[in-house]
Design a protein around this motif. Structure first.
Motif, PDB file in Angstrom:
ATOM      1  N   ILE A  38      -9.760  -3.714  -1.655  1.00 38.72           N
ATOM      2  CA  ILE A  38      -8.630  -3.136  -1.085  1.00 38.72           C
ATOM      3  C   ILE A  38      -9.130  -1.949   0.116  1.00 38.72           C
ATOM      4  CG2 ILE A  38      -6.543  -1.991  -0.862  1.00 38.72           C
ATOM      5  CD1 ILE A  38      -5.718  -3.856  -3.154  1.00 38.72           C
ATOM      6  N   ASN A  39     -10.167  -1.254  -0.624  1.00 38.02           N
ATOM      7  CA  ASN A  39     -10.897  -0.247   0.310  1.00 38.02           C
ATOM      8  C   ASN A  39     -10.144   1.001   0.743  1.00 38.02           C
ATOM      9  OD1 ASN A  39     -12.757  -2.219   0.611  1.00 38.02           O
ATOM     10  ND2 ASN A  39     -12.186  -3.152   2.428  1.00 38.02           N
ATOM     11  N   ASP A  40      -8.909   1.190   0.060  1.00 35.05           N
ATOM     12  CA  ASP A  40      -8.206   2.223   0.362  1.00 35.05           C
ATOM     13  C   ASP A  40      -7.838   3.315  -0.776  1.00 35.05           C
ATOM     14  OD1 ASP A  40      -6.020   3.519   1.668  1.00 35.05           O
ATOM     15  OD2 ASP A  40      -4.476   1.986   1.434  1.00 35.05           O
TER      16      ASP A  40
ATOM     17  N   GLY B 191      -6.154  -2.270   3.445  1.00 38.31           N
ATOM     18  CA  GLY B 191      -5.292  -1.262   2.796  1.00 38.31           C
ATOM     19  C   GLY B 191      -4.228  -1.833   1.907  1.00 38.31           C
ATOM     20  N   PHE B 192      -3.506  -1.040   1.012  1.00 41.45           N
ATOM     21  CA  PHE B 192      -2.751  -1.545  -0.046  1.00 41.45           C
ATOM     22  C   PHE B 192      -1.484  -2.428   0.585  1.00 41.45           C
ATOM     23  CE2 PHE B 192      -5.168   1.599  -2.521  1.00 41.45           C
ATOM     24  CZ  PHE B 192      -5.221   0.869  -3.805  1.00 41.45           C
ATOM     25  N   GLY B 193      -1.068  -1.919   1.470  1.00 40.25           N
ATOM     26  CA  GLY B 193       0.225  -2.679   2.255  1.00 40.25           C
ATOM     27  C   GLY B 193      -0.298  -4.085   2.754  1.00 40.25           C
TER      28      GLY B 193
ATOM     29  N   ASP C 266      -7.881  -4.273  -8.270  1.00 40.83           N
ATOM     30  CA  ASP C 266      -8.836  -3.620  -7.166  1.00 40.83           C
ATOM     31  C   ASP C 266     -10.041  -3.402  -7.701  1.00 40.83           C
ATOM     32  OD1 ASP C 266      -9.023  -2.294  -4.621  1.00 40.83           O
ATOM     33  OD2 ASP C 266      -8.857  -0.655  -5.578  1.00 40.83           O
ATOM     34  N   MET C 267     -11.025  -3.660  -6.924  1.00 39.59           N
ATOM     35  CA  MET C 267     -12.546  -3.357  -7.141  1.00 39.59           C
ATOM     36  C   MET C 267     -12.595  -1.792  -6.905  1.00 39.59           C
ATOM     37  SD  MET C 267     -14.573  -5.340  -8.568  1.00 39.59           S
ATOM     38  CE  MET C 267     -14.147  -6.958  -9.155  1.00 39.59           C
TER      39      MET C 267
END
Length: 447
Positions: free
Chosen positions: A66-68, A76-78, A94-95
């Motif tokens: 997700i990178n957030d 992002g999460f959204g 999420d990783m």
């Protein structure tokens, strides 16, 4: 069934026992019963008759980047959880890398949870990370509820998440075994990668040669040895090389606690069809030849491969330069996994209940999510309503993830997700979304 709030009915309910006409009773966000199709709903229950649309358990995707926060321009999460909901996924894990900071300390986990709080469309859990220098953080992260620990045996692509050496791997495996935890591994051997030619330019063949099957095969062999020596529960991520299946089969026959996943892109795409410069197809390990793809399907069918998850690893369009040596590696597919896998599964005669086992039941079991992954009494009322005979053509710009990049652009796929339900609440319906109601999940201690 007193207290029933929701009653779903379909001629094709996908249960652990097979696909059959049935009703599903829901109360308090959980499935309370799966009575016959013709059973009368209790007074006061909201009734949804789905006709011939299939009712699947909500999918569980345990491999999502997700990178957030930190690289939220990539995803992002959204946006990620909207894409998940649109694809029939109701739970994802999420990783720990590509976000800044990575989830390698308790402080990093708390920062990530704050970024996700209140904006997630589906339920979200978190993996921790195992680095050469964070051994003191593994116990606190485990107690804080991460679902396991990810490590790399070769460079990850980001400086803040370095790989484990052979000595590091032994130490981490012993430590995680003492926690009775789960070690999940990007399995490519660095020595084999160093011997391979450097990738450069637009030709996919050059990139494929830079990530040979031998790198995966040797890494899997090493993981078998380590899991056997320490008794660690080990999971091989995104298996691409079908040549590694024999090693896994032999190890499991000896009682070694090792499992494996593969991804929709390895089951649906082939090296032969990747155009020059099409770096939206770049991922590590790589998409291999058609014969390898068929061998992966055989390993999935016979149970050597446990589950299918996305490895959704997005980036901005600018990072997908038409040079396989310089482009970011990662396939964006979170919204498309079910349809992509079903398109190929139906062609091979695999029924929907098998797809549900690969993409819902088995990933839930991997992460210890006992309330997820199946339509049966006692589980969360998480569902995907799916039209398996309908087709659509992938338009990257119409997908819900943040950047309009995907290797599936222009492909016609079977199976349309009509709606998605989370704990008895419809969160997605024909492209519209309810207010975010996803929860942040923690690993539950074994009983």
């Amino acid at each position: 069934m007193p207290g029933t709030e929701l009653w779903l009915r379909s001629t094709r309910v996908v249960t652990p026992q097979g696909v059959r006409p049935a009703s599903v009773a829901v109360a308090g966000g959980r499935i309370t019963a799966v009575p016959p199709y013709e059973a009368a709903p209790p007074p006061g229950a909201l009734v949804e008759d789905l006709g011939t649309d299939a009712l699947l358990p909500g999918l569980v995707d345990t491999h999502v980047h997700i990178n957030d926060p930190g690289r939220s321009e990539w995803e992002g999460f959204g946006t990620a959880t909207r894409a998940a909901a649109a694809g029939g996924i109701t739970t994802l894990v999420d990783m720990p890398l590509n976000s800044l900071p990575p989830t390698t300390t308790l402080a990093g986990l708390r920062i990530k949870r704050r970024a996700a709080e209140g904006v997630v469309q589906v339920d979200v859990g978190f993996w921790g990370g195992a680095l050469p220098d964070n051994g003191a953080d593994l116990g606190p992260l485990h107690r804080a509820g991460v679902f396991g620990f990810k490590c790399f045996l070769s460079p990850s692509g980001v400086e803040e998440f370095p790989p484990l050496t052979a000595a590091d791997l032994e130490r981490v495996a012993a430590q995680i075994a003492a926690l009775d935890g789960l070690l999940i591994v990007h399995a490519e051997d660095p020595e084999q990668l160093e011997r391979a030619p450097e990738p450069h330019g637009p030709r996919y063949a050059g990139f494929l040669a830079s990530r040979p099957p031998a790198a995966e095969n040797r890494a899997v062999d090493r993981l078998v040895e380590v899991a056997s020596r320490h008794g660690t529960r080990v999971h091989v991520l995104h298996l691409s090389s079908a040549q590694a299946l024999e090693s896994l089969t032999r190890a499991r026959a000896r009682g070694v606690r090792i499992s494996a996943e593969t991804c929709p892109h390895f089951l649906t795409l082939t090296a032969e069809e990747v155009p020059d410069g099409a770096t939206e197809f770049k991922c590590c390990p790589p998409i291999r030849e058609a014969a390898n793809r068929e061998a992966l399907w055989a390993g999935l069918a016979d149970g050597t491969i446990d589950c299918v998850v996305s490895d959704h690893s997005p980036c901005t369009a600018e990072l997908k330069v038409p040079d396989f040596g310089r482009a970011w590696g990662g396939i964006s597919s979170l919204q498309l996994g079910l349809s992509a896998v079903w398109t190929e599964a139906r062609r091979r005669g695999h029924p929907l209940d098998r797809v549900a086992r690969w993409m819902a039941t088995a990933p839930a079991a991997l992460a210890g999510l006992g309330g997820k992954g199946a339509i049966e009494a006692g589980r969360d009322a998480d569902f995907a309503v799916f039209a398996p005979e309908e087709t659509f053509t992938v338009d990257a710009a119409a997908l819900e993830h943040r950047n309009p990049v995907t290797a599936y652009a222009g492909r016609t796929l079977y199976g349309v997700v009509r709606s998605t339900w989370l704990r008895g609440r419809r969160i997605h319906h024909h492209g519209t979304f309810a207010r975010p109601c996803g929860r942040l999940l923690e690993r539950q201690p074994a009983l």
